[in-house]
Structures are given as C-alpha cells and as structure tokens.
Design a protein around this motif. Structure first.
Motif, mmCIF file in Angstrom:
data_model
loop_
_atom_site.group_PDB
_atom_site.id
_atom_site.type_symbol
_atom_site.label_atom_id
_atom_site.label_comp_id
_atom_site.label_asym_id
_atom_site.label_seq_id
_atom_site.Cartn_x
_atom_site.Cartn_y
_atom_site.Cartn_z
ATOM 1 N N LEU A 255 38.616 -11.506 4.741
ATOM 2 C CA LEU A 255 39.076 -11.468 6.128
ATOM 3 C C LEU A 255 40.111 -12.547 6.370
ATOM 4 C CD1 LEU A 255 35.608 -11.276 7.943
ATOM 5 C CD2 LEU A 255 37.108 -9.368 7.366
ATOM 6 N N ALA A 256 40.988 -12.308 7.319
ATOM 7 C CA ALA A 256 41.929 -13.316 7.804
ATOM 8 C C ALA A 256 42.212 -13.005 9.262
ATOM 9 C CB ALA A 256 43.231 -13.279 6.995
ATOM 10 N N ASP A 257 42.357 -14.034 10.075
ATOM 11 C CA ASP A 257 42.692 -13.864 11.483
ATOM 12 C C ASP A 257 43.719 -14.923 11.841
ATOM 13 O OD1 ASP A 257 42.821 -13.673 14.252
ATOM 14 O OD2 ASP A 257 40.703 -13.204 14.436
ATOM 15 N N MET A 258 44.893 -14.497 12.247
ATOM 16 C CA MET A 258 45.995 -15.424 12.498
ATOM 17 C C MET A 258 45.920 -16.123 13.849
ATOM 18 S SD MET A 258 47.646 -15.478 9.750
ATOM 19 C CE MET A 258 49.013 -16.463 10.308
ATOM 20 N N ASP A 259 45.204 -15.576 14.826
ATOM 21 C CA ASP A 259 45.222 -16.185 16.144
ATOM 22 C C ASP A 259 43.910 -16.817 16.575
ATOM 23 O OD1 ASP A 259 43.943 -13.763 16.469
ATOM 24 O OD2 ASP A 259 44.882 -13.314 18.395
ATOM 25 N N ASP A 260 42.876 -16.704 15.782
ATOM 26 C CA ASP A 260 41.585 -17.307 16.128
ATOM 27 C C ASP A 260 40.902 -17.832 14.875
ATOM 28 O OD1 ASP A 260 41.017 -16.888 19.036
ATOM 29 O OD2 ASP A 260 41.364 -14.787 18.491
ATOM 30 N N GLU A 261 40.154 -18.926 15.049
ATOM 31 C CA GLU A 261 39.362 -19.453 13.934
ATOM 32 C C GLU A 261 38.008 -18.772 13.846
ATOM 33 O OE1 GLU A 261 39.060 -23.683 14.235
ATOM 34 O OE2 GLU A 261 41.222 -23.961 14.199
ATOM 35 N N ASN A 262 37.598 -18.152 14.949
ATOM 36 C CA ASN A 262 36.288 -17.512 15.014
ATOM 37 C C ASN A 262 36.408 -16.025 15.283
ATOM 38 O OD1 ASN A 262 34.755 -19.918 14.702
ATOM 39 N ND2 ASN A 262 35.143 -20.414 16.843
ATOM 40 N N LEU A 263 35.415 -15.302 14.818
ATOM 41 C CA LEU A 263 35.251 -13.893 15.134
ATOM 42 C C LEU A 263 34.011 -13.759 16.011
ATOM 43 C CD1 LEU A 263 35.991 -12.318 11.629
ATOM 44 C CD2 LEU A 263 37.552 -12.509 13.584
ATOM 45 N N THR A 264 33.929 -12.667 16.759
ATOM 46 C CA THR A 264 32.796 -12.473 17.669
ATOM 47 C C THR A 264 31.950 -11.252 17.335
ATOM 48 O OG1 THR A 264 34.211 -11.280 19.217
ATOM 49 C CG2 THR A 264 33.943 -13.660 19.581
ATOM 50 N N GLY A 265 32.409 -10.436 16.394
ATOM 51 C CA GLY A 265 31.619 -9.270 16.057
ATOM 52 C C GLY A 265 32.233 -8.443 14.950
ATOM 53 N N ALA A 266 31.442 -7.500 14.471
ATOM 54 C CA ALA A 266 31.895 -6.559 13.441
ATOM 55 C C ALA A 266 31.025 -5.315 13.527
ATOM 56 C CB ALA A 266 31.791 -7.177 12.053
ATOM 57 N N ARG B 168 54.330 -12.897 15.218
ATOM 58 C CA ARG B 168 53.695 -12.451 16.461
ATOM 59 C C ARG B 168 52.567 -13.370 16.901
ATOM 60 N NH1 ARG B 168 52.012 -6.408 15.820
ATOM 61 N NH2 ARG B 168 50.470 -7.527 14.627
ATOM 62 N N HIS B 169 52.156 -14.318 16.038
ATOM 63 C CA HIS B 169 50.989 -15.176 16.286
ATOM 64 C C HIS B 169 49.750 -14.328 16.586
ATOM 65 C CE1 HIS B 169 53.542 -18.659 16.232
ATOM 66 N NE2 HIS B 169 54.350 -18.062 17.108
ATOM 67 N N TYR B 170 49.634 -13.269 15.819
ATOM 68 C CA TYR B 170 48.564 -12.331 16.077
ATOM 69 C C TYR B 170 48.286 -11.509 14.824
ATOM 70 C CZ TYR B 170 46.168 -8.272 18.006
ATOM 71 O OH TYR B 170 45.261 -7.287 18.243
ATOM 72 N N GLY B 171 47.019 -11.156 14.628
ATOM 73 C CA GLY B 171 46.680 -10.203 13.572
ATOM 74 C C GLY B 171 45.422 -10.563 12.813
ATOM 75 N N ARG B 172 44.797 -9.540 12.263
ATOM 76 C CA ARG B 172 43.598 -9.681 11.443
ATOM 77 C C ARG B 172 43.756 -8.836 10.195
ATOM 78 N NH1 ARG B 172 43.223 -9.937 15.572
ATOM 79 N NH2 ARG B 172 42.311 -9.048 17.321
ATOM 80 N N ILE B 173 43.220 -9.335 9.106
ATOM 81 C CA ILE B 173 43.247 -8.577 7.854
ATOM 82 C C ILE B 173 41.811 -8.374 7.398
ATOM 83 C CG2 ILE B 173 43.874 -8.599 5.408
ATOM 84 C CD1 ILE B 173 46.258 -10.364 6.160
ATOM 85 N N ILE B 174 41.478 -7.146 7.105
ATOM 86 C CA ILE B 174 40.235 -6.839 6.395
ATOM 87 C C ILE B 174 40.672 -6.216 5.091
ATOM 88 C CG2 ILE B 174 38.097 -5.522 6.321
ATOM 89 C CD1 ILE B 174 38.177 -5.288 9.301
ATOM 90 N N ASN B 175 40.241 -6.780 3.996
ATOM 91 C CA ASN B 175 40.604 -6.234 2.693
ATOM 92 C C ASN B 175 39.328 -5.818 1.987
ATOM 93 O OD1 ASN B 175 41.789 -5.520 0.359
ATOM 94 N ND2 ASN B 175 42.898 -7.421 0.060
#
Length: 189
Positions: free
Chosen positions: A64-75, A27-34
C-alpha cells in the motif's frame, strides 16, 4: 525462471509505482494497492485452493501507499465474483487498532479503525480464505480489494481464487465380528 520470477514479483511493483508516483505527487493525492504474487501457491496473482485445504493466506505480498495521508481508516476485501454463501469465508488477524468482521451472506470482509499504512498492509497480508464445502463450487472467485483514508477510497484492485475439488471416496463401515442368533431379543447391530 529466476529472472521471470524477479520481474514478476519485484520489477512490476517498481514500474507501476514509478509510473504512478509522479502524478500522485503533482496532485498531492492518491493511493496504491498492489496485489503481488511471490507465494508458493500463487501464480500471477491467482491463489490455487484445493477442497478441504483449510485456511490459506490470500495475498501475503499486498503493498500500500498513500500520498496524502499517513493513516488509513478502513478497507474492504470482497468476494465479488462467484461468491457462494455457506462455502466461502474470509478472516484476518486483528492488529493494532484495526478490527473487522466478515459478512457470510455477502462475502465482504470489512476492516475499520485508524492505523498507519504499514499497519493496514500487515492486516491485509494476514487475510485468509477458506472453502468449507465437501463439494465446492469450482468456479473461480474474484476478490476485490479497496482501502480508504479520511478523504476517499482507493481504486479497487482484483485477484483470483481458483478452486479445485478432490475425488471424495465413499467409505462404508461394516461390523464383521457380531453374530445374531435367530429369534434373539434386544440385540443391537
């Protein structure tokens, strides 16, 4: 026991990621929080907190892992179950371009700023919990974890804080060295 700890702390991360990543790549999309364990005061994703214990790291093994972005903007890290205003507090170490604030009325720690996935991982690992009450509510707290990039929020993950009270013994201090004379004026006791 070693094999059980290895399975819990390493293999569960591996199997969860192995199952999720192919679908995320398609899907070229997704985030993982473990939310992992592996901390002396944790067992199975649960933090044990004892009254008057001071600030304790909530989850030093968040990954954490994010498949569609190298950066995160918040939590956001929120005490969503059994939060007690005036008792429960979250804090974190400001890192890189990530800033944050804790709302002591709602139990929500909000982190903001554009930073890499690894930098957000480090910020989330630095979060501490403290209960400042001398007589805390001992209901387990549920903590919800959520990260966001420029597109969307992750699916929230949860962890638990178990609160234990201690037996606070009352102490009465007395002055045993003072003598008060009968009819004496202006003596301080």
């Amino acid at each position: 026991v070693f094999a059980d700890n290895l399975t819990l702390n390493l293999m569960t991360h591996y199997w969860a990621t192995r199952e999720a990543l192919p679908h995320m790549r398609d899907r070229h999309y997704g985030r993982i929080i473990n939310i992992g364990s592996g901390y002396a005061k944790m067992s199975g994703g649960t933090l044990s907190y004892t009254e008057n214990g001071g600030a304790v790291t909530l989850h030093p093994n968040v990954s954490l892992a994010d498949m569609d972005d190298e950066n995160l903007t918040g939590a956001t890290v929120s005490i969503t179950g059994n939060f007690v205003a005036g008792q429960d507090f979250l804090a974190f170490t400001t890192l890189h371009s990530i800033t944050g604030s804790f709302d002591s009325g709602t139990g929500i720690l909000t982190l903001t700023g554009t930073a890499t996935v690894e930098q957000y991982e480090a910020a989330l690992r630095s979060i501490t919990y403290q209960n400042t009450s001398g007589d805390p509510n001992t209901s387990d707290r549920t903590v919800s974890w959520l990260v966001t990039d420029s597109d969307d929020n992750s699916i929230a993950q949860t962890s638990t804080i178990e609160i234990s009270a201690t037996d606070n013994q009352e102490i009465l201090a007395t002055n045993t060295g003072m003598t008060v004379s009968e009819n004496a004026v202006d003596q301080t006791i």
